[in-house]
Design an enzyme around this catalytic site. Structure first.
Site, PDB file in Angstrom:
ATOM      1  N   GLU A 308      40.167  34.162  38.872  1.00  0.00           N
ATOM      2  CA  GLU A 308      40.733  33.128  38.005  1.00  0.00           C
ATOM      3  C   GLU A 308      42.257  33.089  38.089  1.00  0.00           C
ATOM      4  O   GLU A 308      42.951  33.040  37.072  1.00  0.00           O
ATOM      5  CB  GLU A 308      40.289  33.339  36.548  1.00  0.00           C
ATOM      6  CG  GLU A 308      38.788  33.245  36.377  1.00  0.00           C
ATOM      7  CD  GLU A 308      38.320  33.312  34.931  1.00  0.00           C
ATOM      8  OE1 GLU A 308      38.975  33.973  34.118  1.00  0.00           O
ATOM      9  OE2 GLU A 308      37.280  32.695  34.638  1.00  0.00           O
ATOM     10  N   ASP A 382      28.916  34.624  33.354  1.00  0.00           N
ATOM     11  CA  ASP A 382      29.989  34.886  32.390  1.00  0.00           C
ATOM     12  C   ASP A 382      29.490  34.941  30.954  1.00  0.00           C
ATOM     13  O   ASP A 382      29.713  33.996  30.199  1.00  0.00           O
ATOM     14  CB  ASP A 382      31.070  33.793  32.521  1.00  0.00           C
ATOM     15  CG  ASP A 382      32.373  34.204  31.857  1.00  0.00           C
ATOM     16  OD1 ASP A 382      32.477  35.365  31.436  1.00  0.00           O
ATOM     17  OD2 ASP A 382      33.276  33.358  31.769  1.00  0.00           O
ATOM     18  N   GLU A 410      32.513  34.107  22.617  1.00  0.00           N
ATOM     19  CA  GLU A 410      33.038  32.962  23.374  1.00  0.00           C
ATOM     20  C   GLU A 410      31.972  31.896  23.623  1.00  0.00           C
ATOM     21  O   GLU A 410      32.229  30.706  23.469  1.00  0.00           O
ATOM     22  CB  GLU A 410      33.611  33.464  24.709  1.00  0.00           C
ATOM     23  CG  GLU A 410      34.066  32.334  25.615  1.00  0.00           C
ATOM     24  CD  GLU A 410      34.667  32.817  26.925  1.00  0.00           C
ATOM     25  OE1 GLU A 410      34.702  34.036  27.179  1.00  0.00           O
ATOM     26  OE2 GLU A 410      35.092  31.957  27.712  1.00  0.00           O
TER      27      GLU A 410
HETATM   28  C1  GCV Z   1      40.153  36.890  30.079  1.00  0.00           C
HETATM   29  C2  GCV Z   1      35.936  33.939  31.161  1.00  0.00           C
HETATM   30  C3  GCV Z   1      36.788  33.559  29.990  1.00  0.00           C
HETATM   31  C4  GCV Z   1      38.245  33.896  30.253  1.00  0.00           C
HETATM   32  C5  GCV Z   1      38.348  35.400  30.574  1.00  0.00           C
HETATM   33  C6  GCV Z   1      37.471  35.669  31.793  1.00  0.00           C
HETATM   34  C7  GCV Z   1      37.472  37.135  32.186  1.00  0.00           C
HETATM   35  O1  GCV Z   1      36.218  33.122  32.236  1.00  0.00           O
HETATM   36  O2  GCV Z   1      36.650  32.209  29.718  1.00  0.00           O
HETATM   37  O3  GCV Z   1      38.992  33.577  29.104  1.00  0.00           O
HETATM   38  O4  GCV Z   1      39.670  35.775  30.799  1.00  0.00           O
HETATM   39  O5  GCV Z   1      36.154  35.293  31.511  1.00  0.00           O
HETATM   40  O6  GCV Z   1      36.533  37.820  31.817  1.00  0.00           O
HETATM   41  O7  GCV Z   1      38.390  37.593  32.838  1.00  0.00           O
END
Ligand code: GCV
Length: 721
Positions: A308, A382, A410
């Protein structure tokens, strides 16, 4: 005049009554350590008798946190101030194996694990004594918290014989807290770390945080977001980290940091962060030496790399092992570890993101340094409400793997949905990888040390913030609690943990505990049903991840859209990951692969995760896929209505403030569940072209209404700050 006095007196009385109620109302701050007074006198009598006199062995002075906690708990629950006395007189004896009298120790089983303890009722000279003995002071502290739990949950004391030790070594919370106090995916206010006031000001909440963690055996905390800010490694922040580490140490909690791979460039002003570059390696060694000067028992680093947008070794043509081993080399002389995350999807969007971690890590099995542990999310996408277990758990036989769960909600309703995560944790930990034959559960994989120097562990992404009740939703506290209890022993049942948590947090009243355990156990499936039934996943609103968004078809990358995951079309719905599709099933052991590969043997709960299935496909229930899907969405909403009815019946059994808080939250959850249901059913109906069966309530609005709804400033957005 007299009349006026009477009115005034009455008003004063009403005011005092309201004030008293307000003062004594439970706002949730005390968590499961509320230590409510035990009203059952007959039950309290046995403890009162036993706890009149306590012997604290050498090393457990009046500043010892185990002693303070015990005295506090006993004073609050039993209204008793025990006398501190000699070993022979004491009803309760507390110490380590080395400090308790030999005559006592010989009656106990040996404690071999550093954090282990025993609690045993023994008979000495015709009188009963209870002994809490740890191998170390941390073991003693854990023993005391267990003893207090027995009292809180009203367990008899006369024949105790408890022998406990943790199955996993590193039991760690991961805070996704940014330096500006926002919390990525946090739904309970701001970060509890008040960086501005540190190091000078130690808030009471830090101590209560440490107490709460120690009470469930959590022994580590990663203070900052995995989307890390390189500033964290500057002296300005390290001195603040030291202050927190000093506050947590008495509670057996070590501090770790998330680090940014490009720190040598950003903090060190080097030209590169290439892990094979000698200057870069030296920079990390010097930095680590510096950290240990501040925090001598520093735990180590957590790293998100090449994921990411985060920098990582691949930018230099190196792999994850090169990156992790460089940091491991710097940490090894201090006994520090690297927790290197396997949540990677950076380079080219692949046809199936679920496969990328396995593809990148499996070839590196056995190539990581001894003090590296690879941290793997429970599933390959995720943290969805349900995912099949991550294939890496069955694939890295020579590499220690650490579980990463997401405690913060989340994808499971932020902090407005009552979603008890115990069953989710349990489902993953109990899944059979078949890695070394039948029965090689995920729990066994993470408990096993693939080599003698291997470290074992488990991480939970924290749901804690500055909200007065810590987690936003009173029941979200149960997820922090359940994480700790399962990290200690993955074999524990989610029902038992829920039962303990309810008793410790609210009341021992059976007419409250029994129905609420059932509601908690059911709550995970409720959310799966109204959000993502039958293996659907990643169909939430874009970026915020709030609410339904099955229609999302545009994003920076195709694998951030929803249509990429559900693939609904006129023929059917679901992501074909079988051998006729992306072949993600081939990443599992043959027994698991075969089960998932065939729609007839694939469990309904994962069907659309692995298969694109026709709308008219006959499900096990006899219903077509379309009707089954609709049924699950409606069942999800109905189950929240049942939860609402059960909770409404609890008024008067629990504190009124807590009752009101949960009542309002369930009302919000119900609205949101209905929105999820109606939005998804109407959207998928545009493909199935089939009716919502008779007897089901019709959605209140057309699909366009749900699509057009906007939610500004939903909480939880963060990153790199
Ligand atoms: C900390 C998902 C979440 C992100 C998070 C990522 C991760 O994509 O939406 O906010 O980033 O996981 O675990 O690194």
């Amino acid at each position: 005049m007299r009349k006026q006095f009477r009115v005034f007196g009455l008003l004063a009385f009403v005011w005092m009554f309201t004030w008293a109620n307000h003062c004594f109302a439970d706002d949730g701050y005390k968590l499961w350590l509320s230590y409510a007074k035990i009203s059952d006198r007959a039950f309290a009598a046995q403890y009162n008798q036993q706890l009149k006199q306590i012997y604290f062995a050498e090393g457990i002075g009046s500043n010892n946190v185990a002693r303070i906690e015990l005295m506090k708990g006993v004073a609050a629950m039993l209204q008793l101030t025990p006398q501190v006395t000699k070993p022979g007189d004491a009803g309760l004896l507390i110490g380590t194996q080395k400090t308790l009298p030999a005559s006592v120790i010989k009656t106990l089983p040996a404690v071999t694990h550093d954090e282990g303890y025993v609690i045993k009722t023994i008979t000495t000279n015709n009188h009963k004594q209870v002994v809490i003995a740890g191998k170390t002071q941390t073991g003693v502290l854990y023993g005391v918290f267990n003893f207090l739990r027995l009292l809180q949950t009203q367990q008899p004391i006369s024949t105790l014989n408890i022998n406990e030790y943790p199955r996993l070594e590193r039991r760690v919370l991961n805070h996704w807290d940014n330096l500006n106090r926002t919390v990525e995916r946090g739904y309970a206010g701001a970060s509890i770390w008040n960086w501005h006031k540190l190091p000078g000001y130690i808030e009471q909440q830090y101590i209560d945080y440490a107490r709460a963690n120690a009470s469930i055996g959590i022994n580590g905390t990663v203070l900052n977001n995995v989307n890390a800010n390189a500033l964290m490694l500057s002296p300005e922040y390290l001195v603040k980290v030291k202050a927190l580490a000093d506050a947590f140490r008495p509670y057996g909690i070590r501090v770790y940091l998330s680090v940014k791979f490009s720190s040598p460039i950003e903090v060190g002003k080097l030209k590169t962060a290439d892990p094979l570059n000698s200057e870069v390696r030296q920079w990390w060694k010097d930095k680590v030496d510096e950290i240990y000067k501040y925090v001598p028992d520093f735990g180590g680093f957590l790293v998100k790399a090449n994921s990411e947008g985060q920098p990582g070794p691949q930018a230099y043509g190196r792999n994850h092992a090169d990156g992790a081993n460089m940091m491991a080399e710097a940490l090894a002389p201090h006994n520090g570890i690297v927790m290197w995350r396997a949540f990677v999807y950076d380079s080219n969007p692949l046809n199936d993101r679920a496969k990328q971690a396995y593809d990148e890590f499996k070839p590196l099995d056995g190539k990581f340094a001894d003090n590296v542990i690879v941290q793997v999310k429970n599933g390959a996408i995720d943290f969805q409400p349900r995912e099949p277990f991550h294939p890496l758990f069955g694939a890295m036989k020579k590499t220690p793997l650490m579980m990463e769960f997401q405690i913060t909600q989340e994808y499971t309703g932020f902090s407005t949905h009552l979603f008890y995560e115990g069953p989710l944790f349990k489902e993953v930990l109990g899944a059979d990888t078949y890695a070394e034959g039948k029965g090689t559960t995920v729990a066994k994989v993470i408990e096993k040390k693939p080599h003698s120097k291997a470290v074992t562990g488990i991480a939970g992404v924290s749901n804690i913030g500055t909200d007065r009740n810590w987690c936003g939703h009173p029941f979200a506290q149960s997820n922090w609690y359940a994480f700790g209890r399962m990290a200690w022993n993955p074999e524990q049942s989610s029902a038992q943990i829920a039962d303990d948590w309810l008793r410790m947090t609210f009341t021992n009243n059976k007419s409250f505990v029994q129905p609420m355990v059932q509601q908690m156990l059911q709550s995970r499936e409720n959310t799966v049903n109204y959000m993502t039934p039958l293996g659907l996943h990643h169909i939430m609103g874009i970026n915020t991840h709030y609410g339904p968004g099955p229609w999302v078809n545009k994003a920076e990358r195709p694998d951030w859209t929803s249509v990429h995951y559900h693939k609904a079309d006129s023929l059917g719905i679901g992501f074909d990951r079988s051998s006729t599709g992306s072949k993600a099933t081939s990443q599992y052991a043959p027994q698991v692969q075969q089960m998932f590969d065939n729609p007839a043997t694939c469990p309904d709960s994962n069907l659309l995760w692995f298969h694109h299935v026709s709308w008219t496909y006959k499900m096990r229930s006899g219903k077509t896929l379309w009707f089954e899907l609709v049924h699950h969405y409606y069942e999800g909403v109905d189950s929240v209505r049942r939860l609402q009815t059960v909770w409404n019946g609890m008024q008067g059994k629990v504190d009124q403030e807590q009752f009101n808080s949960v009542k309002q939250l369930i009302a919000i959850q119900l609205q949101e569940a209905i929105r999820w249901r109606d939005a998804c059913v109407l959207y998928f109906q545009t493909f199935s072209k089939q009716p919502i069966p008779a007897g089901y309530e019709k959605p209140a609005h057309p699909l366009s209404y749900y699509r057009d709804q906007q939610f500004h400033f939903a909480p939880g957005i963060g990153g790199n700050i």
